[in-house]
Design an enzyme around this catalytic site. Structure first.
Site, PDB file in Angstrom:
ATOM      1  N   CYS A  97      -4.230   1.617   5.207  1.00  0.00           N
ATOM      2  CA  CYS A  97      -4.959   0.582   4.475  1.00  0.00           C
ATOM      3  C   CYS A  97      -6.456   0.846   4.389  1.00  0.00           C
ATOM      4  CB  CYS A  97      -4.712  -0.778   5.131  1.00  0.00           C
ATOM      5  SG  CYS A  97      -2.976  -1.124   5.442  1.00  0.00           S
ATOM      6  N   HIS A 136     -10.983  -7.578   5.575  1.00  0.00           N
ATOM      7  CA  HIS A 136      -9.672  -6.961   5.385  1.00  0.00           C
ATOM      8  C   HIS A 136      -8.633  -8.066   5.215  1.00  0.00           C
ATOM      9  CE1 HIS A 136      -6.812  -3.769   5.346  1.00  0.00           C
ATOM     10  NE2 HIS A 136      -6.221  -4.136   6.465  1.00  0.00           N
ATOM     11  N   GLU A 151     -10.168  -9.455  13.522  1.00  0.00           N
ATOM     12  CA  GLU A 151     -11.286  -9.183  12.626  1.00  0.00           C
ATOM     13  C   GLU A 151     -12.374 -10.242  12.754  1.00  0.00           C
ATOM     14  OE1 GLU A 151     -12.259  -7.982   7.987  1.00  0.00           O
ATOM     15  OE2 GLU A 151     -10.251  -8.727   8.497  1.00  0.00           O
ATOM     16  N   LYS A 183      -6.820 -10.740  -0.645  1.00  0.00           N
ATOM     17  CA  LYS A 183      -5.380 -10.481  -0.600  1.00  0.00           C
ATOM     18  C   LYS A 183      -4.551 -11.724  -0.901  1.00  0.00           C
ATOM     19  CE  LYS A 183      -5.680  -6.465   2.450  1.00  0.00           C
ATOM     20  NZ  LYS A 183      -7.148  -6.354   2.448  1.00  0.00           N
ATOM     21  N   HIS A 241      -1.457  -7.401  -0.538  1.00  0.00           N
ATOM     22  CA  HIS A 241      -2.013  -6.250   0.173  1.00  0.00           C
ATOM     23  C   HIS A 241      -1.577  -4.983  -0.549  1.00  0.00           C
ATOM     24  CE1 HIS A 241      -3.630  -3.663   3.022  1.00  0.00           C
ATOM     25  NE2 HIS A 241      -3.113  -4.119   4.144  1.00  0.00           N
ATOM     26  N   PHE A 284      -3.334   0.745   9.712  1.00  0.00           N
ATOM     27  CA  PHE A 284      -2.411   1.331  10.677  1.00  0.00           C
ATOM     28  C   PHE A 284      -2.916   2.729  11.032  1.00  0.00           C
ATOM     29  CE2 PHE A 284       1.795  -1.058   9.595  1.00  0.00           C
ATOM     30  CZ  PHE A 284       1.227  -2.231  10.033  1.00  0.00           C
TER      31      PHE A 284
END
Length: 310
Positions: free
Chosen positions: A64, A201, A212, A233, A238, A297
């Site tokens: 991502c 994010h 976050e 998002k 996403h 990830f």
């Protein structure tokens, strides 16, 4: 012109075609053209070939964080004098039976059936993210190059920071995120209190949003109480390796319009998300730089500091 693009899953449709051919006919059923079609760098190579861009072309694959890393690489390439221009961004098109099926089986996806309400960043009742496809591209170039050709300059990159958590393949970590944020702000020579907007994010997963927000609070301190934070998002899902590019574009639009978009479905905020999050309606923002976060990830973290050109 260089071509530096990011992706998480690459040419997924080509992989699906090869998988189906192999299952149906065995190895002899797979065409030799599967090799160039399934290369991840078929994306950057295709752009280079189509538009005759003869600078370096390659892909950055970091889940991502891919698009933000690609933009950061293009930015550094121009800053350090290797190229005058770079076409950069991210692309993701993975709604194939294999790739979507794999993602559908991980617990990070929302089980809320209404698609308009399924993605709920920063909400106490969030249940996970939803997937999206898309692509975003930005043309980066040196200021002198843009001025000389009379380009319409939409914004500038002030700084870029990156890091790795080096702790877990899927779970985010505050220490790694904080390091990337601090590096980006330091390179941009921007005081956290001077930020006008944070484009997070914000995946709407339980672990990411809380982590976050803790990272943002750790760096901004009391400024986290008045710098508005958004997650795009909730609008288009996403998009994995493309998300950083799409969200960089929306950040630039927000700066141009001096307006932060809403966070959809944030009716009941999670107390652990202890920062200023925009509600269900857009809000005006001050003039000043914005921060765009991407965390992926594999533990990769990428952060851009952006601004408009006066």
């Amino acid at each position: 012109v260089a071509v530096i693009m990011g992706t998480g899953e690459g040419p997924a449709a080509s992989h699906q075609t090869v998988i189906e051919a192999y299952i149906a006919k065995g190895p002899k059923g797979v065409r030799p053209t599967a090799v160039p079609r399934c290369m991840y760098n078929a994306i950057s190579a295709g752009l280079s070939l189509q538009f005759r861009l003869s600078g370096p072309n390659y892909m950055i694959v970091s889940a991502c964080t891919s698009a933000i890393n690609a933009i950061g690489a293009g930015y550094r390439m121009i800053r350090d004098g290797y190229e005058e221009m770079a076409l950069t961004g991210g692309v993701e098109g993975f709604f194939t039976p294999f790739f979507y099926g794999v993602w559908n089986n991980i617990p990070a996806l929302s089980r809320i059936e209404d698609p308009k309400k399924a993605c709920r960043p920063f909400a106490l009742d969030r249940e996970g993210t939803i997937l999206g496809e898309g692509a975003g591209a930005l043309l980066l170039e040196s200021y002198d190059s843009a001025i000389s050709r009379g380009a319409n300059i939409l914004g500038e990159i002030l700084g870029y920071g990156e890091s790795s958590d080096a702790l877990h393949i899927t779970s985010p970590n505050t220490l790694g995120q904080v390091k990337a944020i601090q590096r980006a702000l330091a390179e941009a020579s921007v005081n956290p209190a001077d930020l006008s907007l944070i484009n997070a994010h914000g995946t709407a997963t339980a672990s990411n949003d809380a982590c976050e927000c803790t990272s943002i609070r750790s760096v901004l301190g009391d400024a986290a109480d008045y710098v508005p934070t958004v997650s795009n998002k909730s609008f288009f899902g996403h998009t994995l390796g493309a998300s950083g590019a799409l969200e960089t574009i929306t950040t630039l639009i927000s700066l141009q319009k001096r307006m932060a978009p809403p966070n959809l479905n944030l009716e009941n905020k999670d107390p652990q998300c202890d920062i200023l999050t925009v509600g269900s309606k857009p809000v005006p923002i001050n003039q000043g730089p914005a921060m765009k976060n991407s965390f992926g990830f594999g533990g990769g973290n990428g952060v851009l500091i952006l601004n408009t050109i006066d």
